[in-house]
Design a protein around this motif. Structure first.
Motif, PDB file in Angstrom:
ATOM      1  N   ALA A  39      44.362  49.671  37.098  1.00 56.21           N
ATOM      2  CA  ALA A  39      43.991  49.521  38.517  1.00 56.21           C
ATOM      3  C   ALA A  39      42.599  50.068  38.779  1.00 56.21           C
ATOM      4  CB  ALA A  39      45.015  50.232  39.403  1.00 56.21           C
ATOM      5  N   GLU A  40      42.291  51.229  38.183  1.00 54.65           N
ATOM      6  CA  GLU A  40      40.964  51.814  38.360  1.00 54.65           C
ATOM      7  C   GLU A  40      39.890  50.909  37.754  1.00 54.65           C
ATOM      8  OE1 GLU A  40      41.308  55.616  36.569  1.00 54.65           O
ATOM      9  OE2 GLU A  40      42.257  56.556  38.333  1.00 54.65           O
ATOM     10  N   THR A  41      40.208  50.323  36.612  1.00 56.90           N
ATOM     11  CA  THR A  41      39.253  49.403  35.985  1.00 56.90           C
ATOM     12  C   THR A  41      39.032  48.167  36.859  1.00 56.90           C
ATOM     13  OG1 THR A  41      39.943  50.129  33.776  1.00 56.90           O
ATOM     14  CG2 THR A  41      38.790  48.021  33.933  1.00 56.90           C
ATOM     15  N   ALA A  42      40.146  47.622  37.392  1.00 55.60           N
ATOM     16  CA  ALA A  42      40.037  46.447  38.271  1.00 55.60           C
ATOM     17  C   ALA A  42      39.265  46.786  39.533  1.00 55.60           C
ATOM     18  CB  ALA A  42      41.430  45.933  38.616  1.00 55.60           C
ATOM     19  N   LEU A  43      39.536  47.999  40.097  1.00 62.82           N
ATOM     20  CA  LEU A  43      38.832  48.422  41.313  1.00 62.82           C
ATOM     21  C   LEU A  43      37.343  48.593  41.029  1.00 62.82           C
ATOM     22  CD1 LEU A  43      38.869  49.357  44.248  1.00 62.82           C
ATOM     23  CD2 LEU A  43      39.419  51.656  43.429  1.00 62.82           C
ATOM     24  N   ARG A  44      37.030  49.212  39.892  1.00 63.50           N
ATOM     25  CA  ARG A  44      35.626  49.413  39.533  1.00 63.50           C
ATOM     26  C   ARG A  44      34.919  48.071  39.339  1.00 63.50           C
ATOM     27  NH1 ARG A  44      36.599  52.690  36.059  1.00 63.50           N
ATOM     28  NH2 ARG A  44      36.630  51.376  34.176  1.00 63.50           N
ATOM     29  N   GLN A  45      35.601  47.134  38.676  1.00 63.39           N
ATOM     30  CA  GLN A  45      35.018  45.810  38.495  1.00 63.39           C
ATOM     31  C   GLN A  45      34.841  45.095  39.825  1.00 63.39           C
ATOM     32  OE1 GLN A  45      37.782  44.016  35.776  1.00 63.39           O
ATOM     33  NE2 GLN A  45      36.790  44.875  33.944  1.00 63.39           N
ATOM     34  N   SER A  46      35.842  45.275  40.717  1.00 63.90           N
ATOM     35  CA  SER A  46      35.755  44.660  42.042  1.00 63.90           C
ATOM     36  C   SER A  46      34.596  45.239  42.835  1.00 63.90           C
ATOM     37  CB  SER A  46      37.073  44.866  42.794  1.00 63.90           C
ATOM     38  OG  SER A  46      37.005  44.336  44.105  1.00 63.90           O
ATOM     39  N   GLU A  47      34.443  46.574  42.771  1.00 64.51           N
ATOM     40  CA  GLU A  47      33.332  47.212  43.484  1.00 64.51           C
ATOM     41  C   GLU A  47      31.988  46.770  42.912  1.00 64.51           C
ATOM     42  OE1 GLU A  47      34.125  51.349  43.144  1.00 64.51           O
ATOM     43  OE2 GLU A  47      35.511  51.397  44.853  1.00 64.51           O
ATOM     44  N   GLU A  48      31.926  46.649  41.581  1.00 66.27           N
ATOM     45  CA  GLU A  48      30.683  46.190  40.956  1.00 66.27           C
ATOM     46  C   GLU A  48      30.360  44.761  41.381  1.00 66.27           C
ATOM     47  OE1 GLU A  48      31.407  46.692  36.840  1.00 66.27           O
ATOM     48  OE2 GLU A  48      31.102  48.879  36.853  1.00 66.27           O
ATOM     49  N   LEU A  49      31.398  43.917  41.450  1.00 60.17           N
ATOM     50  CA  LEU A  49      31.185  42.532  41.889  1.00 60.17           C
ATOM     51  C   LEU A  49      30.767  42.493  43.355  1.00 60.17           C
ATOM     52  CD1 LEU A  49      31.344  39.512  41.309  1.00 60.17           C
ATOM     53  CD2 LEU A  49      33.772  39.590  41.916  1.00 60.17           C
ATOM     54  N   LEU A  50      31.436  43.320  44.186  1.00 57.89           N
ATOM     55  CA  LEU A  50      31.085  43.388  45.614  1.00 57.89           C
ATOM     56  C   LEU A  50      29.642  43.820  45.785  1.00 57.89           C
ATOM     57  CD1 LEU A  50      31.806  43.364  48.642  1.00 57.89           C
ATOM     58  CD2 LEU A  50      32.621  45.712  48.361  1.00 57.89           C
ATOM     59  N   ARG A  51      29.251  44.858  45.050  1.00 57.28           N
ATOM     60  CA  ARG A  51      27.872  45.335  45.176  1.00 57.28           C
ATOM     61  C   ARG A  51      26.893  44.292  44.654  1.00 57.28           C
ATOM     62  NH1 ARG A  51      25.497  49.643  46.677  1.00 57.28           N
ATOM     63  NH2 ARG A  51      27.448  50.767  46.953  1.00 57.28           N
ATOM     64  N   LEU A  52      27.255  43.606  43.557  1.00 59.55           N
ATOM     65  CA  LEU A  52      26.391  42.557  43.010  1.00 59.55           C
ATOM     66  C   LEU A  52      26.168  41.460  44.037  1.00 59.55           C
ATOM     67  CD1 LEU A  52      24.903  41.385  40.530  1.00 59.55           C
ATOM     68  CD2 LEU A  52      27.048  40.260  39.909  1.00 59.55           C
ATOM     69  N   ILE A  53      27.244  41.054  44.730  1.00 58.80           N
ATOM     70  CA  ILE A  53      27.144  39.992  45.733  1.00 58.80           C
ATOM     71  C   ILE A  53      26.350  40.463  46.942  1.00 58.80           C
ATOM     72  CG2 ILE A  53      28.460  38.562  47.338  1.00 58.80           C
ATOM     73  CD1 ILE A  53      30.705  38.494  45.251  1.00 58.80           C
ATOM     74  N   THR A  54      26.717  41.639  47.482  1.00 61.32           N
ATOM     75  CA  THR A  54      26.060  42.122  48.704  1.00 61.32           C
ATOM     76  C   THR A  54      24.596  42.459  48.460  1.00 61.32           C
ATOM     77  OG1 THR A  54      26.855  44.382  48.254  1.00 61.32           O
ATOM     78  CG2 THR A  54      28.198  42.993  49.701  1.00 61.32           C
ATOM     79  N   ASN A  55      24.273  42.928  47.254  1.00 59.70           N
ATOM     80  CA  ASN A  55      22.872  43.247  46.961  1.00 59.70           C
ATOM     81  C   ASN A  55      22.001  41.999  46.894  1.00 59.70           C
ATOM     82  OD1 ASN A  55      23.360  45.971  46.887  1.00 59.70           O
ATOM     83  ND2 ASN A  55      23.416  46.125  44.652  1.00 59.70           N
TER      84      ASN A  55
END
Length: 427
Positions: free
Chosen positions: A73-89
């Protein structure tokens, strides 16, 4: 534990046991009993240990599974946050999350690009410290609303790191948990400077052209009116018809120019509503008297039901709004039709004005857009009846300047009702 026996005997002849031998036998029996008891306890303890070991092994397996699940779950959350930041940036807008204490908990790269502050510097900082006192004073009322659970959209002026101003459109969306408690809000800020610049250019162009057109159009209209009286000679039937067409279209152009100028002045903030205490009945009578001649020419009966109550308004602009609505109602009414102007004292400290007709009605999908610029239900019919497509827009602007609301209701083939509310006088 059942009772146990220790038996000792002398086989070849009778024997009289001595006291110390009896005592020794008793002690021996007690020790043997203790040993047997401990052996049973040990056997039972081994069973308990074996059972407990199996339970602990099961718990350990479950715990290991839970640890693995949590890591996934932590790995999925970290990947999700990285994807979110990649998109929003990658987006050229400001995106952030603010907690209930008005501190930033997420910001995209645009914050650093626009404001010149690092994301680590912004993280955890209060809105006020990031934007400064002057900007925060404009932001604060909207922040308070979103923290009460309301979605908020507004326009603002900000300054970038190089000091250049930017017009922005800001949207706040509340973050609400399952118990309806507001935990914070999401913020989206879009640069609308180009749109604002275009709007200013358009307004300036419209104002310039309208001012330049007003004087010659007024002169042309006056000249056509004089020709229509026959003072300068009598025209043939065809000539008279052409003159009437020219006169009608010139009059429509004059109205259009005046409406454009009125709208431009209201939207630009040049118009300041001079509010005074007025009787609702007086405003209604003034509006109907101004439209009485037009009603007679169209064969329409005006019905007014005055309300004797005071409100605080700019009387000239409210009368203009009422006459615009009455004019529309008359234009789209049949001969011998009726148009009603009514007012009602509503319980929520408002006065409700309504203009109703028995005309052709308005399709439901047009009820919202008819208050926009140059929006007409049937442009050909409206043009033939002298409509400019700005009357309802001006009405909406006037009503909004008085903190009121305006809307329309209609049934095709049966007529329409245009209503607006104004706050009651609050002394």
């Amino acid at each position: 534990m059942p009772k146990q026996l220790l038996i000792a005997h002398h086989c070849d002849r009778p024997y009289q046991w001595l006291d110390f031998e009896m005592e020794l036998m008793q002690q021996l029996a007690d020790q043997i009993g203790i040993v047997l008891s401990q052996a049973q306890v040990l056997e039972h303890l081994e069973e308990i240990v074996e059972l407990r070991t199996a339970e602990l092994q099961e718990v350990n397996r479950n715990l290991q599974q839970e640890i693995n699940d949590r890591k996934q779950a932590e790995t999925a959350l970290r990947q999700s946050e990285e994807l979110l930041r990649l998109i929003t940036n990658a987006l050229p807008v400001l995106i952030s999350y603010v907690d209930e204490n008005q501190c930033y908990r997420f910001n995209n790269q645009a914050y650093e690009d626009w404001l010149g502050k690092s994301l680590s510097e912004i993280y955890g900082s209060e809105i006020k410290s990031v934007w400064g006192d002057d900007c925060y004073s404009r932001i604060q009322p909207h922040v308070q609303l979103v923290l009460l659970g309301q979605t908020v959209t507004y326009e603002n002026e900000i300054f970038l790191k190089d000091g250049s101003p930017r017009s922005v459109k800001v949207t706040y969306i509340p973050h609400v948990d399952e118990h309806k408690n507001v935990k914070g809000f999401f913020s989206l800020t879009v640069d609308i400077s180009d749109r604002k610049a275009i709007e200013r250019m358009k307004d300036e162009l419209i104002a310039f052209v309208s001012h330049e057109l007003r004087t010659p159009l007024t002169s042309m209209h006056s000249a056509l009116k004089i020709l229509a009286t026959g003072r300068l000679g009598t025209l043939s039937k065809d000539g008279q018809q052409i003159l009437e067409i020219a006169d009608d279209n010139t009059e429509r152009l004059v109205r259009l120019v005046n409406n454009v100028l009125d709208l431009q002045r209201i939207e630009s903030g040049e118009v300041k509503m001079e509010k005074q205490v007025c009787k609702v009945s007086t405003l209604m009578i003034q509006a109907t008297e101004a439209m009485q001649l037009m009603a007679q020419n169209h064969g329409v009966v005006l019905v007014v039901e005055p309300l004797d109550i005071n409100i605080l308004v700019d009387s000239d602009y409210i009368v203009q709004a009422l006459t615009n609505l009455i004019s529309n109602a008359i234009k789209f009414s049949a001969v011998n039709g009726k148009v009603w102007l009514t007012a009602e004292n509503r319980p929520n400290a408002e006065v409700l004005f309504s203009v109703s007709d028995e005309g052709q009605g308005i399709p439901s999908d047009k009820l919202e857009i008819i208050f926009e610029r140059f929006q007409q239900v049937d442009s050909s019919t409206s043009r033939r009846k002298g409509g400019t497509g700005l009357g309802l827009t001006i009405c909406r602007k006037i009503v909004e300047q008085h903190e009121g609301k305006i809307w329309a209701e209609s049934t095709l083939g049966k007529g329409s009702t245009f209503s607006f509310t104004l706050p009651l006088l609050n002394l």
